[in-house]
Scaffold this active site. Structure first.
Site, short mmCIF file in Angstrom:
data_model
loop_
_atom_site.label_atom_id
_atom_site.label_comp_id
_atom_site.label_asym_id
_atom_site.label_seq_id
_atom_site.Cartn_x
_atom_site.Cartn_y
_atom_site.Cartn_z
N ASP A 48 0.82 -1.21 0.00
CA ASP A 48 0.00 0.00 0.00
C ASP A 48 0.86 1.27 0.00
O ASP A 48 1.84 1.36 0.77
CB ASP A 48 -0.86 -0.03 1.27
CG ASP A 48 -1.95 1.01 1.27
OD1 ASP A 48 -2.83 0.94 0.40
OD2 ASP A 48 -1.93 1.89 2.15
N GLU A 75 1.88 -0.62 -4.93
CA GLU A 75 0.80 0.32 -5.18
C GLU A 75 1.40 1.71 -5.11
O GLU A 75 1.80 2.19 -4.03
CB GLU A 75 -0.32 0.21 -4.14
CG GLU A 75 -1.58 0.92 -4.61
CD GLU A 75 -2.16 1.99 -3.70
OE1 GLU A 75 -3.20 2.53 -4.05
OE2 GLU A 75 -1.55 2.31 -2.66
#
Ligand code: NOJ
Length: 563
Positions: free
Chosen positions: A225, A286
């Site tokens: 993330d 990401e």
């Protein structure tokens, strides 16, 4: 008119994973958002046993791996991306034993499992942050995060001008243990998500432990993330522009909170750790970066893959898509990494609705009942065509749960039900991402369309979601589910993931390319275009005759290629 329905008979049960060190280079990876996939215990929220019970659906679909969005203990201020314990399962989702059972069943079915690593920030309920609040300014506990004194004579102004991705300042002032107004802490997202200080060796060591914890259980890797935010520019200098979407350098300089050079050393350390396992564990970045910057994260000794958000951002336009495909392949080839492709995820409007608007759409803004609504048939038609285009491209592809059903965004959710923190933080200006996170329909009837026994799901399902249910589509020729299954089967059979893209001359508003023996034609125009002579149709996103109608993609072979 005929639709080439390439759907194979239901896939036989596979037992075990293929022994393949490069599986990720061509993999189709399916994103499961645990809260909304399937609810086994009837509390209205999805859970790990619900996922395990439905893994056959993913095996039938023919995906290689699944990625689980966070299922860790969390106050759910940001849908689980606010983690209070990185090495446990939130009781809402089950137990570690449930995770092990999910992993074992997936592996039996030949499906790998990657989990979400959320290293930029934790939850404000994480014990380390609670300890930092209780400790004094300048303490070791505070040094795990970015605590600073405020500006202005009484420290009442934030330490710099950074804004949160969810609106408002990226700093929150605390009250010290003695009750006095205190320091500020940095949160690039919600105040419930304090940023870790990655300059601190203790933070790095703790994440190594977390990686080992999941790798030792047999997990096949991590989706990482906001990995491009871990390192901040020294001194946290002001940056007076909010950033959204793919982040471009300004005059050659990246904003001080994104894509700083120091991130690469962290990724190299992680890669070395993963490589001590069996060489088949992966890291997927990401990072909302343009292809040439994302490619730097996937150099040979860093991560394996990075999401291709520039592709996701591109509207349904021939030239724009051709440009982004070329730029993505070139950037990734330059570092020897496979390109990934993605059209939907839990942060953006579902592509079956996005393509139902003419012109650009704000991906994360959300739609309310009083806003202009998408043209549903057009959106679905273009979404099917876009998916057929994407799945013919070489590299790896990510799918988001429900897109195989052609599921539209929920665009009329009651505002009172909204959970995305941006809705409150923006003073009800931005509705946010709940519309793509609504629980899945599995059956046409039933209290929650088969999601679970409890009709009171954590986000309400639109009344017509039953018509998109898996059960309603499984045996219906021409359904979106059958289209996906057929495309995935052809992709595997013709090894398109490992192939090469060669463009073929085509009229304006048409893209045509070959990948191995398969030719692909996508019509973006308003008039039908003729299929070449001697064509054998393999798949089509909509019914075709000897002409390809507008907003349609076809896969075919020609006699010369078959020979
Ligand atoms: C990206 C995640 O996909 C999104 O859902 C989340 O809000 C932010 N990162 C912050 O963790």
């Amino acid at each position: 008119m005929t639709t080439a329905d390439p759907t194979p008979a239901l896939a036989p049960a596979i037992t075990g994973l293929p022994a393949d060190d490069t599986w990720w280079r061509t993999a189709v990876i399916y994103q499961v958002y645990p809260r909304s996939f399937a609810d086994a215990d009837g509390d209205g929220t999805g859970d790990l046993p619900g996922i395990t019970a439905h893994l056959d659906h993913l095996a039938d679909l023919g995906v290689d791996a699944l990625w689980l969005s966070p299922f860790y203990p969390s106050p759910q201020r940001d849908g689980g991306y606010d983690v209070a314990d990185y090495r446990a399962v939130d009781p809402r989702y089950g137990t570690l034993a449930d995770f092990d059972a999910l992993l074992a069943r997936a592996h039996e079915l030949g499906i790998r499992v990657i989990v979400d690593l959320v290293p930029n920030h934790c939850s404000d309920q994480h014990p380390a942050f609670c300890a930092a609040l209780a400790a004094a300014p300048g303490s070791d506990e505070r040094a795990l995060f970015h605590f600073r004194d405020g500006r202005g004579p009484d420290g009442s102004l934030p330490p710099n001008d950074w804004t949160s991705m969810f609106e408002g300042p990226a700093w929150t002032r605390i009250t010290e243990a003695d009750g006095s107004p205190g320091q500020w802490y940095l949160h690039l997202f919600d105040p419930g998500q304090p940023d870790w200080n990655w300059d601190n060796a203790a933070v790095r060591e703790d994440f190594q432990e977390t990686l080992r914890f999941w790798l030792d259980r047999g997990t096949d890797g991590f989706r990482v993330d906001v990995c491009d935010a871990l390192v901040k520019a020294p001194g946290l200098p002001d940056w007076p522009r909010p950033t959204h979407g793919v982040i471009e350098p300004v005059d050659g300089v990246m904003p001080p909170m994104w894509d700083q050079e120091g991130i690469h050393e962290i990724f190299r350390t992680w890669r070395r750790l993963l490589d001590t396992y069996d060489g088949r564990r992966i890291l997927c970045a990401e990072a909302w970066l343009p292809p040439e910057r994302a490619a730097r994260i996937i150099r040979a000794d860093e991560m394996h893959q990075a999401f291709n958000f520039r592709f996701l951002e591109t509207p349904w336009q021939a030239d724009a898509l051709r440009d982004v495909i070329d730029a993505s392949l070139a950037a990734n080839d330059a570092v020897g990494a496979p390109t990934t492709w993605v059209l939907s995820n839990h942060d953006v409007m579902r592509h079956a609705s996005r393509f139902g608007y003419e012109g650009p759409v704000e991906l994360e803004h959300g739609v309310g009942a009083d806003d202009p609504q998408p043209d549903r048939p057009l959106g679905l038609r273009r979404a099917r065509a876009a998916t057929a285009l994407m799945l013919a491209l070489p590299g790896s592809a990510y799918l988001y749960q429900g897109e195989e059903l052609g599921l539209p965004e929920a665009t009329a959710l009651p505002d009172a039900a909204r959970q995305d923190p941006v809705w409150e933080r923006s003073g009800h200006r931005i509705r946010g991402r709940d519309g793509c996170r609504v629980p899945l329909p599995w059956t046409a009837e039933g209290p929650a369309f088969g999601f679970g026994d409890n009709p009171d799901t954590w986000l309400p399902q639109p009344a017509d979601y039953g018509s998109y249910a898996v059960s309603a589509q499984r045996d219906r020729p021409g359904s979106t589910l059958r289209l996906y299954r057929g495309l995935l089967e052809l992709r595997r059979r013709h090894r398109l993931g490992a192939g090469d893209l060669r463009w073929t001359a085509s009229p304006d508003q048409v893209l045509r390319f070959a990948n191995g023996p398969v030719e692909v034609m996508a019509n973006f125009g308003t008039e039908p275009v003729a299929l070449p002579a001697g064509t054998r149709l393999l798949a089509s996103s909509a019914p075709v005759t000897d002409r390809v109608p507008p907003d349609t993609t076809v896969w075919f072979t020609t006699e010369s290629r078959q020979a």
